[in-house]
Motif scaffolding. Structure first.
Motif, mmCIF file in Angstrom:
data_model
loop_
_atom_site.group_PDB
_atom_site.id
_atom_site.type_symbol
_atom_site.label_atom_id
_atom_site.label_comp_id
_atom_site.label_asym_id
_atom_site.label_seq_id
_atom_site.Cartn_x
_atom_site.Cartn_y
_atom_site.Cartn_z
ATOM 1 N N ASN A 137 -8.708 11.678 35.672
ATOM 2 C CA ASN A 137 -8.479 11.984 34.257
ATOM 3 C C ASN A 137 -7.034 12.403 33.973
ATOM 4 N N VAL A 138 -6.099 11.914 34.769
ATOM 5 C CA VAL A 138 -4.689 12.265 34.608
ATOM 6 C C VAL A 138 -4.182 11.900 33.207
ATOM 7 N N SER A 139 -3.257 12.711 32.720
ATOM 8 C CA SER A 139 -2.536 12.365 31.488
ATOM 9 C C SER A 139 -1.046 12.371 31.802
ATOM 10 N N TYR A 140 -0.339 11.385 31.239
ATOM 11 C CA TYR A 140 1.096 11.232 31.447
ATOM 12 C C TYR A 140 1.761 11.172 30.083
ATOM 13 N N LEU A 197 -2.123 14.958 41.089
ATOM 14 C CA LEU A 197 -1.533 15.246 39.785
ATOM 15 C C LEU A 197 -2.571 15.066 38.684
ATOM 16 N N LYS A 198 -2.743 16.112 37.884
ATOM 17 C CA LYS A 198 -3.698 16.087 36.773
ATOM 18 C C LYS A 198 -2.996 15.807 35.450
ATOM 19 N N SER A 199 -1.793 16.324 35.296
ATOM 20 C CA SER A 199 -1.000 16.035 34.096
ATOM 21 C C SER A 199 0.462 15.939 34.505
ATOM 22 N N VAL A 200 1.163 15.028 33.833
ATOM 23 C CA VAL A 200 2.582 14.812 34.088
ATOM 24 C C VAL A 200 3.292 14.873 32.740
ATOM 25 N N VAL A 232 7.379 17.699 35.262
ATOM 26 C CA VAL A 232 6.644 18.943 35.470
ATOM 27 C C VAL A 232 5.172 18.576 35.393
ATOM 28 N N CYS A 233 4.428 18.933 36.426
ATOM 29 C CA CYS A 233 3.061 18.432 36.550
ATOM 30 C C CYS A 233 2.094 19.553 36.900
ATOM 31 N N GLU A 234 0.862 19.363 36.486
ATOM 32 C CA GLU A 234 -0.239 20.233 36.883
ATOM 33 C C GLU A 234 -0.992 19.542 38.009
ATOM 34 N N ILE A 235 -1.360 20.324 39.023
ATOM 35 C CA ILE A 235 -2.040 19.795 40.203
ATOM 36 C C ILE A 235 -3.492 20.270 40.197
ATOM 37 N N GLU A 236 -4.372 19.366 40.614
ATOM 38 C CA GLU A 236 -5.780 19.724 40.815
ATOM 39 C C GLU A 236 -6.231 19.105 42.131
ATOM 40 N N LYS A 248 -4.720 8.008 45.208
ATOM 41 C CA LYS A 248 -4.308 9.085 46.110
ATOM 42 C C LYS A 248 -3.486 10.150 45.384
ATOM 43 N N ALA A 249 -2.619 9.731 44.460
ATOM 44 C CA ALA A 249 -1.655 10.646 43.844
ATOM 45 C C ALA A 249 -2.159 11.333 42.582
ATOM 46 N N PHE A 250 -3.095 10.692 41.844
ATOM 47 C CA PHE A 250 -3.480 11.178 40.521
ATOM 48 C C PHE A 250 -4.986 11.417 40.429
ATOM 49 N N THR A 251 -5.380 12.439 39.671
ATOM 50 C CA THR A 251 -6.800 12.630 39.384
ATOM 51 C C THR A 251 -7.267 11.510 38.462
#
Length: 120
Positions: A34-37, A107-110, A99-103, A29-32
């Motif tokens: 292909n998320v990167s952390y 969240l797409k990147s954290v 700081v995160c990018e949203i798609e 639900k929270a992350f795409t």
């Protein structure tokens, strides 16, 4: 327009989930996919990577809970929020800002910054 607080709450819920199946659903639900952390001490990619990070933190700090510090804010597809980690009912041991990018509302990147860490 994004509901930045709802996105941050979904993130915190995933980090607090101790049941493996519930955590997997919250991560989805929270992350795409292909998320990167990335933060100064750990990194992970994809849902499996996020799950491993969460399990690792829970193993290192059993019984600790994440909470949001104030409201999330952001603009366009970028969000930032601060969080605290510690046992319930006592001052936090660790604090940070992400700081995160949203798609598409997830969240797409954290990129995490540690604001308070215990002395070694």
């Amino acid at each position: 327009m994004h509901d930045f607080n709802a996105i941050a709450r979904a993130y915190i819920a995933a980090w607090n989930a101790t049941d493996v199946a519930s955590r997997a659903a919250l991560i989805e639900k929270a992350f795409t996919a292909n998320v990167s952390y990335r933060d100064p001490i750990m990194q992970g990619d994809g849902h499996a990577g996020i799950d491993a990070l969460i399990a690792g933190v829970q193993g290192q700090f059993p019984g600790f809970r994440f909470s949001l510090k104030g409201d999330a804010d952001g603009f366009a597809d970028t969000i930032r929020f601060s969080w605290a980690l510690g046992p319930e009912g006592v001052p936090s041991v660790i604090e940070g800002t992400d700081v995160c990018e949203i798609e598409n509302g997830r969240l797409k990147s954290v990129t995490g910054f540690l604001d308070k860490v215990p002395a070694r």
